[in-house]
Every structure is written in structure tokens, then in C-alpha cells.
Design a protein around this motif. Structure first.
Motif, PDB file in Angstrom:
ATOM      1  N   GLN A  45       0.713  -1.191  -0.074  1.00  0.00           N
ATOM      2  CA  GLN A  45       0.040   0.075  -0.046  1.00  0.00           C
ATOM      3  C   GLN A  45       0.927   1.202  -0.151  1.00  0.00           C
ATOM      4  O   GLN A  45       1.731   1.303   0.826  1.00  0.00           O
ATOM      5  N   HIS A  46       0.735   1.999  -1.146  1.00  0.00           N
ATOM      6  CA  HIS A  46       1.565   3.474  -0.839  1.00  0.00           C
ATOM      7  C   HIS A  46       1.265   4.282   0.078  1.00  0.00           C
ATOM      8  O   HIS A  46      -0.027   4.533   0.417  1.00  0.00           O
ATOM      9  N   LEU A  47       2.379   4.633   0.811  1.00  0.00           N
ATOM     10  CA  LEU A  47       2.130   5.377   2.068  1.00  0.00           C
ATOM     11  C   LEU A  47       3.248   6.807   2.040  1.00  0.00           C
ATOM     12  O   LEU A  47       4.084   6.469   1.241  1.00  0.00           O
ATOM     13  N   ASP A  48       2.680   7.615   2.908  1.00  0.00           N
ATOM     14  CA  ASP A  48       3.801   8.833   3.138  1.00  0.00           C
ATOM     15  C   ASP A  48       5.107   8.145   3.814  1.00  0.00           C
ATOM     16  O   ASP A  48       5.060   7.434   4.879  1.00  0.00           O
ATOM     17  N   ARG A  49       6.120   8.439   3.100  1.00  0.00           N
ATOM     18  CA  ARG A  49       7.337   7.795   3.801  1.00  0.00           C
ATOM     19  C   ARG A  49       7.895   8.457   4.841  1.00  0.00           C
ATOM     20  O   ARG A  49       8.881   8.019   5.466  1.00  0.00           O
ATOM     21  N   LYS A  50       7.415   9.694   5.188  1.00  0.00           N
ATOM     22  CA  LYS A  50       8.097  10.482   6.224  1.00  0.00           C
ATOM     23  C   LYS A  50       7.532   9.927   7.550  1.00  0.00           C
ATOM     24  O   LYS A  50       7.909  10.804   8.757  1.00  0.00           O
ATOM     25  N   HIS A  51       6.270   9.223   7.602  1.00  0.00           N
ATOM     26  CA  HIS A  51       5.534   9.263   8.740  1.00  0.00           C
ATOM     27  C   HIS A  51       5.369   7.629   9.127  1.00  0.00           C
ATOM     28  O   HIS A  51       5.257   6.810   8.190  1.00  0.00           O
ATOM     29  N   ARG A  52       5.576   7.373  10.615  1.00  0.00           N
ATOM     30  CA  ARG A  52       5.268   5.996  10.956  1.00  0.00           C
ATOM     31  C   ARG A  52       3.884   5.591  10.600  1.00  0.00           C
ATOM     32  O   ARG A  52       3.109   6.212  10.652  1.00  0.00           O
ATOM     33  N   SER A  53       3.688   4.175  10.133  1.00  0.00           N
ATOM     34  CA  SER A  53       2.464   3.875   9.628  1.00  0.00           C
ATOM     35  C   SER A  53       2.028   2.689  10.757  1.00  0.00           C
ATOM     36  O   SER A  53       2.500   2.192  11.323  1.00  0.00           O
ATOM     37  N   TYR A  54       0.669   3.110  10.834  1.00  0.00           N
ATOM     38  CA  TYR A  54      -0.279   2.285  11.668  1.00  0.00           C
ATOM     39  C   TYR A  54      -1.220   1.364  10.845  1.00  0.00           C
ATOM     40  O   TYR A  54      -1.933   0.901  11.325  1.00  0.00           O
ATOM     41  N   ILE A  55      -0.844   1.205   9.632  1.00  0.00           N
ATOM     42  CA  ILE A  55      -1.470   0.584   8.510  1.00  0.00           C
ATOM     43  C   ILE A  55      -1.716  -0.933   9.137  1.00  0.00           C
ATOM     44  O   ILE A  55      -2.839  -1.266   8.857  1.00  0.00           O
ATOM     45  N   ALA A  56      -0.730  -1.459   9.798  1.00  0.00           N
ATOM     46  CA  ALA A  56      -1.108  -3.005   9.801  1.00  0.00           C
ATOM     47  C   ALA A  56      -2.146  -3.121  11.325  1.00  0.00           C
ATOM     48  O   ALA A  56      -3.128  -3.886  11.255  1.00  0.00           O
ATOM     49  N   GLU A  57      -2.212  -2.323  12.148  1.00  0.00           N
ATOM     50  CA  GLU A  57      -3.154  -2.109  13.300  1.00  0.00           C
ATOM     51  C   GLU A  57      -4.669  -1.669  12.708  1.00  0.00           C
ATOM     52  O   GLU A  57      -5.490  -2.259  12.947  1.00  0.00           O
ATOM     53  N   VAL A  58      -4.576  -0.667  11.657  1.00  0.00           N
ATOM     54  CA  VAL A  58      -5.788  -0.260  11.087  1.00  0.00           C
ATOM     55  C   VAL A  58      -6.505  -1.421  10.148  1.00  0.00           C
ATOM     56  O   VAL A  58      -7.824  -1.836  10.636  1.00  0.00           O
ATOM     57  N   LEU A  59      -5.606  -2.061   9.426  1.00  0.00           N
ATOM     58  CA  LEU A  59      -6.199  -3.379   8.953  1.00  0.00           C
ATOM     59  C   LEU A  59      -6.629  -4.520   9.681  1.00  0.00           C
ATOM     60  O   LEU A  59      -7.535  -4.944   9.247  1.00  0.00           O
ATOM     61  N   ALA A  60      -5.838  -4.688  10.668  1.00  0.00           N
ATOM     62  CA  ALA A  60      -6.036  -5.790  11.783  1.00  0.00           C
ATOM     63  C   ALA A  60      -7.449  -5.624  12.202  1.00  0.00           C
ATOM     64  O   ALA A  60      -8.235  -6.607  12.730  1.00  0.00           O
ATOM     65  N   ARG A  61      -8.052  -4.377  12.265  1.00  0.00           N
ATOM     66  CA  ARG A  61      -9.347  -4.218  12.812  1.00  0.00           C
ATOM     67  C   ARG A  61     -10.238  -4.581  12.028  1.00  0.00           C
ATOM     68  O   ARG A  61     -11.603  -5.037  12.276  1.00  0.00           O
ATOM     69  N   ARG A  62     -10.283  -4.659  10.674  1.00  0.00           N
ATOM     70  CA  ARG A  62     -11.231  -5.264   9.787  1.00  0.00           C
ATOM     71  C   ARG A  62     -10.730  -6.828   9.407  1.00  0.00           C
ATOM     72  O   ARG A  62     -11.819  -7.149   8.713  1.00  0.00           O
ATOM     73  N   SER A  63      -9.658  -7.279   9.649  1.00  0.00           N
ATOM     74  CA  SER A  63      -9.283  -8.272   9.073  1.00  0.00           C
ATOM     75  C   SER A  63      -9.746  -9.582   9.865  1.00  0.00           C
ATOM     76  O   SER A  63      -9.462  -9.245  11.191  1.00  0.00           O
ATOM     77  N   LEU A  64     -10.052 -10.663   9.448  1.00  0.00           N
ATOM     78  CA  LEU A  64     -10.281 -11.963  10.413  1.00  0.00           C
ATOM     79  C   LEU A  64      -9.235 -12.513  10.421  1.00  0.00           C
ATOM     80  O   LEU A  64      -9.012 -13.662  11.181  1.00  0.00           O
ATOM     81  N   LEU A  65      -8.111 -12.182   9.483  1.00  0.00           N
ATOM     82  CA  LEU A  65      -6.757 -12.948   9.432  1.00  0.00           C
ATOM     83  C   LEU A  65      -5.871 -12.326  10.008  1.00  0.00           C
ATOM     84  O   LEU A  65      -6.142 -10.967  10.390  1.00  0.00           O
ATOM     85  N   PRO A  66      -4.835 -12.673  10.809  1.00  0.00           N
ATOM     86  CA  PRO A  66      -3.709 -11.878  11.521  1.00  0.00           C
ATOM     87  C   PRO A  66      -2.964 -11.053  10.628  1.00  0.00           C
ATOM     88  O   PRO A  66      -2.551 -11.399   9.571  1.00  0.00           O
ATOM     89  N   VAL A  67      -2.689  -9.832  10.929  1.00  0.00           N
ATOM     90  CA  VAL A  67      -2.105  -8.570  10.099  1.00  0.00           C
ATOM     91  C   VAL A  67      -0.658  -8.427  10.777  1.00  0.00           C
ATOM     92  O   VAL A  67      -0.597  -7.934  11.944  1.00  0.00           O
ATOM     93  N   LYS A  68       0.274  -8.197  10.019  1.00  0.00           N
ATOM     94  CA  LYS A  68       1.459  -7.620  10.770  1.00  0.00           C
ATOM     95  C   LYS A  68       2.335  -6.884   9.565  1.00  0.00           C
ATOM     96  O   LYS A  68       1.933  -7.422   8.541  1.00  0.00           O
ATOM     97  N   LEU A  69       3.028  -5.993  10.019  1.00  0.00           N
ATOM     98  CA  LEU A  69       4.256  -5.500   9.284  1.00  0.00           C
ATOM     99  C   LEU A  69       5.245  -6.508   8.974  1.00  0.00           C
ATOM    100  O   LEU A  69       5.615  -7.474   9.825  1.00  0.00           O
TER     101      LEU A  69
END
Length: 199
Positions: A45-69
Motif C-alpha cells: 500500500q503506497h504510504l507517506d514515507r515520512k511518517h510512522r505507519s499504523y497500517i497493520a493496526e488499522v487493517l487488523a481491525r477489519r481483518s479476520l486474519l492476523p495482520v503484521k508489518l
């Protein structure tokens, strides 16, 4: 995944790419994949390179599968979702281990869908399943061509239903897409394909 399991299964990996609008699109996809997907899921997923990403945590809230960086050199496991960290290309090798690199930007982005898809094609051949979702730009188009050349299968979100249609349009224009589907239909198609045995 053992070599015996890979011999029996039609598909052994799912790689997904998205950009603008992708967090919402990925959430919709992951929430509908269920709890027992028998392949690893690799996400760019293209993300802003300058900021720490919480994408795994955000997607984990929607996913029934485990999500990790994703982590460098970790082995992939079926039923786990691995997300490329910001500012790192994500690749997978024939040994089933992930690689993270900081090599040059591709189409002005890092991570690159093209590099992920090309590595998946080389590692898994006709057992590769890839999907392009909403996004701007053309990242992923070269990669789906490579996947198709290796005998893999390509799913693209219908550009008419995508929040941003640049990436889906570019992927469809290659002629490599096996399925062009509304976002809501993609998960069921993936589950059906993954559950298919090799002939």
C-alpha cells in the motif's frame, strides 16, 4: 507451507497492491476473506514515507486474519497478512522468505507493486495470485504482465467501481487481467480460486 502442500494447491500466495483509497479497499477485501485462507497474503500500500505507519493496526481491525508489518527474512505462513512497511520494497523469494529493501523508487513509489508482483511470479510461477485495487498512477501494471507470463492469475478491481482508477486502468490495459470485478466480489473469487486443487 511444505512442498507437498504447494504441489496439491492451485495457488500458494496472494499479493495485493493499492494506493489512494487503498486503506478502505483493503479493509473491505480483508474483512471478507474469512478466517481460513490457505495462503499467505502480501500487501503493498503506497504510504507517506515520512511518517510512522499504523497500517497493520488499522487493517487488523477489519481483518479476520492476523495482520503484521513484514520483517526482513521472515518466512511466510498461510493465513497471515504481511504488509510492506513504509519506504521499503517488499519481495518474496523461492524459499518463502520475505525481503525488505530500500533500493530506488519505482514509478516514484516505495514500496512498489511491480517489484512485489515480479518477485511473486519468479518464486511461485503459476501458483501466484495477484490483485490490483484502487490507486493513482501505473504501479502494478508491469508486475501483472510478469505474473501472467509466468502462468499466474490476475484480479483487478473494476476501474468503474474504484475510488481512484489509475492503477486498475493501467492493469486492465495490459490485457493480463483474468478477472475484472467490483471490490465487493473480489474476496469470494479469491476464496474460490484458493480452494481449487491443482489438476
Amino acid at each position: 507451507m511444505t512442498s507437498d502442500q504447494r504441489t496439491q494447491q492451485r495457488y500458494s500466495v496472494l499479493a495485493v497492491a493499492s494506493s489512494a483509497g487503498g486503506i478502505k479497499g483493503l479493509g473491505t477485501l480483508l474483512s471478507a476473506l474469512g478466517t481460513e485462507l490457505r495462503v499467505p497474503v502480501l500487501i503493498v500500500q503506497h504510504l507517506d514515507r515520512k511518517h510512522r505507519s499504523y497500517i497493520a493496526e488499522v487493517l487488523a481491525r477489519r481483518s479476520l486474519l492476523p495482520v503484521k508489518l513484514a520483517q526482513h527474512r521472515e518466512p511466510v505462513e498461510a493465513g497471515t497478512v504481511y504488509v510492506a512497511p513504509p519506504d521499503h520494497h517488499l519481495l518474496v523469494g523461492s524459499d518463502g522468505r520475505l525481503s525488505l529493501t530500500s533500493t530506488d523508487l519505482v514509478h516514484f513509489v516505495r514500496p512498489s507493486a511491480d517489484l512485489l508482483f515480479e518477485s511473486v511470479a519468479a518464486a511461485y510461477g503459476d501458483q501466484a495470485l495477484v490483485c490490483v485495487l484502487t490507486g493513482t498512477g501505473v504501479d502494478g501494471a508491469k508486475g501483472v504482465d510478469t505474473v501472467k507470463a509466468y502462468g499466474g492469475t490476475v484480479i483487478v478491481q473494476d476501474p468503474l467501481t474504484a475510488e481512484f482508477k489509475g492503477m486498475p486502468d493501467a492493469a486492465v490495459a495490459t490485457g493480463a487481467a483474468d478477472f475484472v470485478l467490483p471490490l465487493e466480489d473480489i474476496a469470494a473469487t479469491i476464496r474460490g480460486l484458493v480452494d481449487t486443487k491443482r489438476q
